[in-house]
Scaffold this active site. Sequence first.
Site, PDB file in Angstrom:
ATOM      1  N   ASP A  68      23.532   5.116   0.416  1.00 15.90           N
ATOM      2  CA  ASP A  68      23.717   5.267   1.861  1.00 15.90           C
ATOM      3  C   ASP A  68      22.947   6.466   2.404  1.00 15.90           C
ATOM      4  O   ASP A  68      22.388   7.265   1.634  1.00 15.90           O
ATOM      5  CB  ASP A  68      25.212   5.354   2.221  1.00 15.90           C
ATOM      6  CG  ASP A  68      25.977   6.350   1.339  1.00 15.90           C
ATOM      7  OD1 ASP A  68      25.336   7.181   0.662  1.00 15.90           O
ATOM      8  OD2 ASP A  68      27.219   6.286   1.336  1.00 15.90           O
ATOM      9  N   ASN A 137      39.459   7.390   1.728  1.00 11.70           N
ATOM     10  CA  ASN A 137      40.049   6.191   2.338  1.00 11.70           C
ATOM     11  C   ASN A 137      39.664   4.922   1.566  1.00 11.70           C
ATOM     12  O   ASN A 137      39.838   3.820   2.066  1.00 11.70           O
ATOM     13  CB  ASN A 137      39.622   6.078   3.805  1.00 11.70           C
ATOM     14  CG  ASN A 137      38.099   5.996   3.945  1.00 11.70           C
ATOM     15  OD1 ASN A 137      37.377   5.970   2.943  1.00 11.70           O
ATOM     16  ND2 ASN A 137      37.611   5.950   5.174  1.00 11.70           N
ATOM     17  N   HIS A 139      36.593   4.115   0.642  1.00  8.26           N
ATOM     18  CA  HIS A 139      35.254   3.570   0.908  1.00  8.26           C
ATOM     19  C   HIS A 139      34.363   3.694  -0.328  1.00  8.26           C
ATOM     20  O   HIS A 139      34.551   4.572  -1.172  1.00  8.26           O
ATOM     21  CB  HIS A 139      34.627   4.184   2.164  1.00  8.26           C
ATOM     22  CG  HIS A 139      34.098   5.567   2.038  1.00  8.26           C
ATOM     23  ND1 HIS A 139      33.821   6.358   3.116  1.00  8.26           N
ATOM     24  CD2 HIS A 139      33.790   6.322   0.948  1.00  8.26           C
ATOM     25  CE1 HIS A 139      33.363   7.522   2.695  1.00  8.26           C
ATOM     26  NE2 HIS A 139      33.337   7.532   1.395  1.00  8.26           N
ATOM     27  N   GLU A 144      33.561   1.339   5.023  1.00  7.56           N
ATOM     28  CA  GLU A 144      34.877   1.850   5.384  1.00  7.56           C
ATOM     29  C   GLU A 144      35.908   0.718   5.319  1.00  7.56           C
ATOM     30  O   GLU A 144      35.535  -0.460   5.292  1.00  7.56           O
ATOM     31  CB  GLU A 144      34.821   2.422   6.819  1.00  7.56           C
ATOM     32  CG  GLU A 144      33.764   3.499   7.037  1.00  7.56           C
ATOM     33  CD  GLU A 144      34.140   4.856   6.457  1.00  7.56           C
ATOM     34  OE1 GLU A 144      35.023   4.932   5.580  1.00  7.56           O
ATOM     35  OE2 GLU A 144      33.526   5.859   6.875  1.00  7.56           O
TER      36      GLU A 144
END
Length: 259
Positions: A68, A137, A139, A144
């Site tokens: 990313d 979280n 991810h 996400e």
Amino acid sequence: MMRVMITESVAEMDRAAARIIEERIRGCPGVVLGLPTGRTPSGMYREVARLHAGEGLDFSNVTTFNVDELCGLPPGDPRSFSQFMRRHLFDHVNIPAGNIHVPDGSAGNLVEACRSYEEAIEKAGGIDLLVLGIGLNGHIGFNEPGTELGSVTHVVRLSETTRERLSGFTTLDAAPDRGITMGIKTIMRARMILLLACGRVKARILRQALCGPVTPDCPASILQIHPVLTVIADRNAWSECAASPGDPCLGESDRAALS
Ligand code: PGA
């Protein structure tokens, strides 16, 4: 199949992960690697650079694709993931610049940048070994919670949790609110995945990812169904996964790792 290695320290996790990368490169000098950024892999990169300098690990035929990148930063911005990769790995090994791929977060046409990234991965023959961290979280990359499991490389709006975790920005307001990430399908197509987690802060989400249901609410949970997944976690990150080899969320290989 999931293989789990639990380490006593973060340094041991770094070394074990670096050795897996080394094995893949020595076994196949033209290997295609998928690489993450973040706090988790930093020590692994230090070890890999050490293997290059001290043990002749040769990157001249290796190809890399980063998972990313942040959007909207000027090229060369020290906070970009591509600069992070230079500082932590690329400047320390003999990888040709043309073999390095990081999504182009500063592209005028981000949709086109995503399409061509996906195409470049395909042209390289796919990713042989993809290394991932896990977000607080759940991810993976910037996928996400709620991301479609069938997604390929795409632009995402970053969650507050993720933006807070991004270091190097003076205020949350200054942190980019978008990123480009390989999609979940792109990740799952990798032939082998190595998931790294360290620190007690990751314990709850690691348990949810590895022992909970496979659901878009916790994107990392999809990794449970990858055919070749290795997890390396330090004792702190693993602490909520398994108190003992009898823990119900453990498979055979995990029990073997613990016994
Ligand atoms: P971290 O990030 O390694 O900085 O905790 C992990 C991730 O968000 O993938």
